[in-house]
Motif scaffolding. Structure first.
Motif, mmCIF file in Angstrom:
data_model
loop_
_atom_site.group_PDB
_atom_site.id
_atom_site.type_symbol
_atom_site.label_atom_id
_atom_site.label_comp_id
_atom_site.label_asym_id
_atom_site.label_seq_id
_atom_site.Cartn_x
_atom_site.Cartn_y
_atom_site.Cartn_z
ATOM 1 N N GLU A 26 0.723 64.649 55.508
ATOM 2 C CA GLU A 26 0.847 63.899 54.081
ATOM 3 C C GLU A 26 -0.298 62.492 54.582
ATOM 4 O O GLU A 26 -1.054 62.288 53.467
ATOM 5 C CB GLU A 26 2.034 63.721 53.840
ATOM 6 C CG GLU A 26 1.976 63.092 52.326
ATOM 7 C CD GLU A 26 3.381 62.603 51.905
ATOM 8 O OE1 GLU A 26 3.601 61.909 51.037
ATOM 9 O OE2 GLU A 26 4.408 63.181 52.442
ATOM 10 N N GLU A 27 -0.033 61.936 55.625
ATOM 11 C CA GLU A 27 -0.829 60.852 55.928
ATOM 12 C C GLU A 27 -2.353 61.206 55.939
ATOM 13 O O GLU A 27 -3.360 60.491 55.259
ATOM 14 C CB GLU A 27 -0.583 60.205 57.233
ATOM 15 C CG GLU A 27 -0.918 58.942 57.366
ATOM 16 C CD GLU A 27 -0.352 58.231 58.601
ATOM 17 O OE1 GLU A 27 0.189 58.895 59.465
ATOM 18 O OE2 GLU A 27 -0.570 57.169 58.756
ATOM 19 N N PHE A 30 -3.750 61.948 52.328
ATOM 20 C CA PHE A 30 -3.800 60.645 51.846
ATOM 21 C C PHE A 30 -5.186 59.947 52.072
ATOM 22 O O PHE A 30 -6.155 59.695 51.320
ATOM 23 C CB PHE A 30 -2.776 59.783 52.050
ATOM 24 C CG PHE A 30 -2.992 58.351 51.723
ATOM 25 C CD1 PHE A 30 -2.850 57.786 50.120
ATOM 26 C CD2 PHE A 30 -3.296 57.220 52.491
ATOM 27 C CE1 PHE A 30 -3.137 56.748 49.761
ATOM 28 C CE2 PHE A 30 -3.573 55.987 52.006
ATOM 29 C CZ PHE A 30 -3.722 55.671 50.515
ATOM 30 N N GLU A 33 -8.162 62.097 50.647
ATOM 31 C CA GLU A 33 -8.142 61.755 49.249
ATOM 32 C C GLU A 33 -8.817 60.418 48.887
ATOM 33 O O GLU A 33 -10.049 60.547 48.130
ATOM 34 C CB GLU A 33 -6.651 61.525 48.585
ATOM 35 C CG GLU A 33 -6.355 62.674 47.757
ATOM 36 C CD GLU A 33 -4.935 62.359 47.411
ATOM 37 O OE1 GLU A 33 -4.693 61.544 46.524
ATOM 38 O OE2 GLU A 33 -4.006 63.265 47.777
ATOM 39 N N TRP B 73 7.030 54.453 54.348
ATOM 40 C CA TRP B 73 6.381 54.907 53.057
ATOM 41 C C TRP B 73 6.488 53.920 52.157
ATOM 42 O O TRP B 73 7.741 53.429 51.575
ATOM 43 C CB TRP B 73 6.720 56.186 52.821
ATOM 44 C CG TRP B 73 6.315 57.336 53.820
ATOM 45 C CD1 TRP B 73 6.967 57.404 54.915
ATOM 46 C CD2 TRP B 73 5.097 58.046 54.105
ATOM 47 N NE1 TRP B 73 6.280 58.464 55.914
ATOM 48 C CE2 TRP B 73 5.003 58.654 55.143
ATOM 49 C CE3 TRP B 73 3.973 58.074 53.117
ATOM 50 C CZ2 TRP B 73 3.941 59.518 55.493
ATOM 51 C CZ3 TRP B 73 3.019 59.125 53.433
ATOM 52 C CH2 TRP B 73 3.021 59.773 54.558
ATOM 53 N N THR B 76 1.215 52.568 46.629
ATOM 54 C CA THR B 76 0.096 51.874 46.471
ATOM 55 C C THR B 76 -0.010 51.177 45.179
ATOM 56 O O THR B 76 0.792 51.599 44.122
ATOM 57 C CB THR B 76 -1.166 52.614 47.014
ATOM 58 O OG1 THR B 76 -1.395 53.673 45.986
ATOM 59 C CG2 THR B 76 -0.856 53.248 48.351
ATOM 60 N N ARG B 80 0.232 55.722 44.492
ATOM 61 C CA ARG B 80 0.297 56.680 45.221
ATOM 62 C C ARG B 80 1.113 56.525 46.570
ATOM 63 O O ARG B 80 1.263 55.371 46.958
ATOM 64 C CB ARG B 80 -1.189 57.198 45.902
ATOM 65 C CG ARG B 80 -1.907 57.633 44.680
ATOM 66 C CD ARG B 80 -2.528 59.062 44.918
ATOM 67 N NE ARG B 80 -3.694 59.160 45.540
ATOM 68 C CZ ARG B 80 -5.012 58.825 45.142
ATOM 69 N NH1 ARG B 80 -4.970 58.372 43.664
ATOM 70 N NH2 ARG B 80 -6.244 59.219 45.653
ATOM 71 N N ARG B 81 1.798 57.589 47.135
ATOM 72 C CA ARG B 81 2.450 57.316 48.260
ATOM 73 C C ARG B 81 1.648 57.235 49.466
ATOM 74 O O ARG B 81 0.700 58.071 49.592
ATOM 75 C CB ARG B 81 3.465 58.785 48.380
ATOM 76 C CG ARG B 81 5.070 58.187 48.182
ATOM 77 C CD ARG B 81 5.797 59.581 48.258
ATOM 78 N NE ARG B 81 5.740 60.078 49.674
ATOM 79 C CZ ARG B 81 6.611 59.687 50.569
ATOM 80 N NH1 ARG B 81 7.602 58.854 50.409
ATOM 81 N NH2 ARG B 81 6.700 60.236 51.713
ATOM 82 N N ALA B 82 1.677 56.406 50.505
ATOM 83 C CA ALA B 82 1.001 56.147 51.594
ATOM 84 C C ALA B 82 1.882 55.457 52.619
ATOM 85 O O ALA B 82 2.774 54.705 52.409
ATOM 86 C CB ALA B 82 -0.350 55.266 51.332
#
Lengths: 884, 116
Positions: A26-27, A30, A33, B73, B76, B80-82
């Protein structure tokens, strides 16, 4: 984030690996993206932006690998994969795996067996509840040189009553004996141990069924009771629990069976079948003989909270009082004490420690050999390691991979070793109650811990070097490949040379130990023990009181039996003796010869009853005077024969023949006088290594005994006449059993049992060491030859002779052998002193033996080098240049 | 973007250590996600240093292992999840120590360069 939460996270990561991987993905997603968006913002079309972001991200595999490696604990899930990989690898290299496992299981097995034995002897609690509080007492007599002597019963009883520091004192006789038990019409001899009624209570051992003895049963008016061993209960009484309370006839007496001991319990005498109490006459307590005859071994239980020192101090006070009270018997008698364990181990301590040392050396050697094999194997895997490194395997990954492989091998080796060690002990019959019978060999937690420790030790020792080597290779992988062989090779070569030198050095030590023990065994075999042991059969018979009331009847039976035996085919001569040579002495005494001044007397002479047939059957020569003869009967003057040591020690100046002696320091009118009629050659009484002591032989017809050894010289293989001997005995008296049938060759061998078992183990260790060292030397020479195939090819092409090449290849192997020899000889000379006390007829630093060992190892080393050297000289130059 | 330096070479080790220092410095201002850290480092070095993801994320893992940063987590500004990284107290201390060391190192190298 606190420490706790960090650990929770780590552990969480471990248990929930998929979630962690998802998080990482997921990281990354991200990040991609964001990168894509940036490209789009810069005006790049979306598709192109995504492609660029991906390109920019680069080698995702390696990236993940690195992240993973940076993560603590990441190795654990990895380990599963490594394990599978290791197993796969092993299937492909069975030879390597077998060699390593064999070496490890032998090395670990030997040390486990040895440790389990030592554990039983030195560490495990003795199987007596009161073991910590038990002290063995013994009497001393500086005048006679008695050091650890048996005690007189009257003294023991006085100590028991007077020394408050002892809660109780029990006693046993170490001489044992046997009683006849008739089972289904078949007479059997049961080995007995005589003890005081409090014996089992003092030890803290309870019978498995029934009860122990009571103190009152020590005395003849306390009731005749016996306790059976577990084995006797099973073989002679059908393991019937109702045997308790039953009255059985043993010899001429009737005894009530009151108990059965636990399986394997056999203290104080190995193979005891029946325990009975002494059954002393209460009236004997007041008699001088009860204080003069030393034949019991007291075991004292310290009172609660009393130290051995305090008890000893009190004991000395009473010993001093007894000296004053009974000057006739106790004037020079002292008493000392020793813990039960040190007492039991006083003979075993030394050999066991020496063998422990030997086994440690063997283990080290096995590790060195395995390390050597592993390094050579790692050298063969250079390519694989380099490729893995180039493909992105981190340094940690490489270490982990190799460690898992070696760890796996070590664990399997350790398990095999433990099994091998245990199997060896079982085969040698050393499990369960051990030797001495008061110890128990068992696979307890301490032995298990030892197995784990040894395995870990081996894993580290043999695992570390190849891992280091592989890391170096990984680092060298970026370097041009042509340099690989030279640079990495030279360093590993030095490591291998060192290991081989170590192996040779360790092998020298073990082989030298085997050599010295072999010299000892040879020396002992060559000792003239004073008789010929070949073609002599011996057996023990006991003449029961019930049928032979007096001495005349006993002697008449013995005469008939000997006569019948000598008429039997295959038997040349037969005779009778009280106890066999090379099996210890029984009682000793003082004596005075007629006409000696008042202050002169002889002491520490030992006795046996015998007849002329005994000496003739054994081939012990008459030196002077005459033998005892059939005419030396009860109604004739007492005649005795003495040995040469006796004659030399006490009659150096005069002729002993015709002299009369009495076994008293100050003879009284009641003393019995014996006339010395002859001098016979010395027989070693205790062992070949122990010099004969002065001995007097009484005539069995005058000084008769019920339990005697019948010996016979045979013209055929001695054991082959046993059936006819049994038939003869049956014809005379079918109720008398034959016991302990054995040849004197066996007796002689048994007298060297300790030396032989040490020799046997050392030979096994030495042989193994030699083999391992040979493999090590061979491996280093072979590897050197293989590595230089190209160079050898060039040399051959340029006209080098075969001997040039041989020298080239031999060089490294011979250097390691030479270095190893030098170190090994030094270490041997330093360590040999530990062996000194076990040797006979050879010095621990015997130049001949050690020189021969050095030559042997040199020869083995040269042969091991020569095989690959020969291979190298036969190389085809053209083909060898194409290698690599 | 810098290609990963050959592993195990001294240069790689220096780079590795330096990168960790720079990350600590970047995070000392505020918690950030990986992407933002990369951007911030580019910006701070006036685009002279482009941090490859291949080095950034392993470095973050190492820092987290050492207990100098921690992560969680969050959402943002763009919803968005970051994964956000934040400096711990130990990290702050380490930043001070590492920075001091670095300065000493630079000063030393500088001195050598000037005198020779």
């Amino acid at each position: 984030m606190g420490l706790m939460s960090r650990w929770r996270k780590r552990l969480g990561a471990l248990t929930n690996r998929a979630a962690v991987e998802r998080e990482l993905d997921e990281e990354i997603a991200f990040h991609m993206e964001m990168a894509t968006e940036r490209f789009i913002r810069e005006g790049v079309p979306p598709d192109e932006a995504r492609r660029r972001a991906a390109v920019e991200f680069g080698g995702a595999t390696r990236f993940r690998e690195e992240v993973r490696e940076a993560r603590f604990f990441a190795w654990l899930p990895q380990a599963g994969r490594d394990l599978r990989y290791a197993l796969r690898g092993m299937r492909h290299r069975p030879g390597f795996v077998v060699a390593i496992l064999l070496t490890l299981s032998l090395g670990i097995g030997a040390s486990v067996a040895m440790f389990a034995t030592a554990n039983a002897l030195f560490l495990r609690p003795l199987p007596f509840a009161n073991a910590d509080r038990l002290q063995v007492l013994y009497e001393t007599n500086p005048e006679f040189g008695w050091v650890v002597a048996d005690a007189a019963p009257a003294n023991v009883l006085d100590w028991r009553e007077r020394v408050a520091a002892f809660e109780d004192i029990a006693a046993y006789s170490r001489f044992g004996g046997a009683l006849t038990y008739v089972q289904d019409g078949e007479p059997q001899l049961l080995e007995i141990a005589e003890v005081t009624g409090n014996f089992f209570d003092v030890l803290g051992v309870r019978p498995e069924i029934g009860r122990g003895f009571r103190w009152a049963e020590t005395w003849s008016d306390g009731g005749n009771t016996v306790i059976l061993s577990h084995a006797t209960w099973e073989t002679h009484f059908g393991a019937d629990r109702s045997v308790i309370g039953r009255t059985v006839r043993l010899g001429s007496g009737l005894y009530e069976v009151v108990g059965v001991m636990p399986r394997g319990f056999s203290f104080p005498i190995e193979g005891t079948a029946v325990w009975k109490t002494f059954g002393w006459d209460p009236a004997s307590r007041a008699q001088t003989s009860f204080r003069r005859a030393h034949y019991v071994r007291p075991i004292a239980k310290l009172a609660a909270g009393v130290s051995a020192e305090q008890a000893n101090a009190q004991l000395q006070v009473e010993v001093a009082k007894l000296k004053e009270e009974y000057p006739q018997t106790n004037r020079v008698m002292g008493a000392e004490m020793m813990g039960l364990r040190p007492f039991l181990l006083r003979e075993l301590r030394k050999p066991v420690l020496v063998l422990m040392g030997a086994v440690a050396v063997l283990l080290l050697l096995a590790c060195a050999n395995v390390a050597n094999l592993a390094i050579l194997r790692a050298l063969g895997r250079e390519q694989e390691i380099a490729v893995r490194s180039a493909l992105g395997a981190g340094r940690g990954r490489l270490t982990a991979m190799l460690s898992v492989e070696h760890g796996l091998l070590a664990v399997i080796g350790g398990a095999l070793g433990a099994a091998t060690g245990w199997a060896a002990l079982r085969i040698l019959g050393l499990t369960g109650y051990g030797v001495p019978a008061a110890t128990q060999v068992a696979m307890d937690s301490r032995v298990m811990l030892f197995v784990l420790g040894v395995t870990a030790f081996c894993a580290v020792l043999f695992g570390a070097s190849p891992v280091l080597l592989a890391l170096r290779q990984a680092r060298a992988a970026d370097v041009r490949s042509s340099e690989r062989g030279a640079a990495g090779g030279r360093r590993s070569a030095r490591l291998v040379t060192g290991l081989v030198a170590l192996e040779v050095a360790l092998a020298v030590m073990l082989v030298a130990g085997a050599g010295l023990m072999a010299r000892t065994a040879m020396g002992l075999r060559e000792v003239d023990v004073g008789f010929r042991s070949d073609h002599v059969l011996a057996l023990r018979v006991t003449t029961p009181v019930a049928r032979y009331q007096d001495g005349a009847a006993v002697v008449a039976f013995q005469d008939r039996f000997i006569e019948a035996l000598e008429a039997t085919a295959g038997i040349e001569r037969a005779g009778i003796v009280g106890s066999l040579p090379l099996s210890g002495t029984s009682w000793s005494s003082q004596f005075k010869a007629e006409g000696w001044p008042a202050d002169k007397y002889g002491s520490e002479i030992v006795h046996r009853r015998a007849d002329e047939g005994y000496f003739e059957a054994l081939g012990t020569p008459l030196r002077r005077g005459r033998m005892m003869e059939p005419r030396d009967r009860a109604d004739a003057p007492f005649a005795v024969v003495v040995n040469e040591t006796f004659a030399r020690k006490f009659f150096a100046e005069e002729d002993p023949i015709g002299k009369r002696i009495a076994y008293d320091r100050e003879p009284t009118p009641a003393s019995t006088w014996y006339e010395i009629v002859g001098v016979v050659g010395d027989q070693h009484q205790v062992s070949p290594g122990q010099a004969p002591v002065p001995e007097v032989f009484e005539s069995r017809r005058q000084d008769w005994g019920r339990t005697v050894w019948v010996v016979m010289r045979t013209s055929v293989e001695p054991m082959s006449v046993v059936a006819s001997v049994r038939a003869r005995l049956r014809e005379i008296d079918a109720t008398i059993p034959m016991a302990k049938v054995r040849t004197l060759d066996e007796v002689r061998r048994e007298s060297m049992a300790r030396e032989d078992s040490v020799l046997g183990l050392f030979t096994a260790f030495g042989g193994l060491a030699l083999l391992l060292a040979a493999v090590g030397v061979y491996a280093v020479a072979a590897q050197s030859a293989r590595q230089r195939t190209r160079e050898i090819g060039i040399r051959l092409a340029l006209g080098a002779t075969a001997s040039d090449i041989a020298r080239l290849v031999l060089g490294r192997g011979v250097v390691s052998v030479a270095v190893g020899l030098a170190i090994g000889l030094g270490a041997t000379l330093a360590a040999a002193r530990a062996l000194e006390s076990l040797l006979y007829g050879v010095k621990a630093t015997d130049a001949g033996t050690i020189g021969a060992v050095a030559l042997l190892l040199l020869a083995v080393g040269v042969v091991a080098c020569w095989i690959p050297a020969r291979w190298a000289t036969r190389l085809d130059p053209v083909r060898s240049l194409k290698v690599e | 973007m810098t290609p990963p330096a050959p592993r195990s070479s001294p240069a790689a080790d220096v780079l590795r250590g330096t990168l960790e220092l720079l990350i600590l410095k970047a995070l000392s201002l505020e918690p950030m996600h990986g992407w933002a850290i990369a951007q911030r480092l580019e910006q701070l070095t006036r685009e002279a240093l482009q941090v490859g993801q291949g080095s950034l994320y392993p470095a973050l893992q190492r820092l987290e292992e050492k207990g100098w940063v921690e992560s969680d987590w969050r959402v943002t500004e763009q919803n968005r999840r970051a994964k956000y990284y934040e400096l711990t107290a130990a990290g702050r201390r380490a930043l001070g120590a590492e920075a001091k060391q670095w300065k000493e190192y630079v000063a030393m190298v500088d001195m050598v360069l000037r005198t020779t």
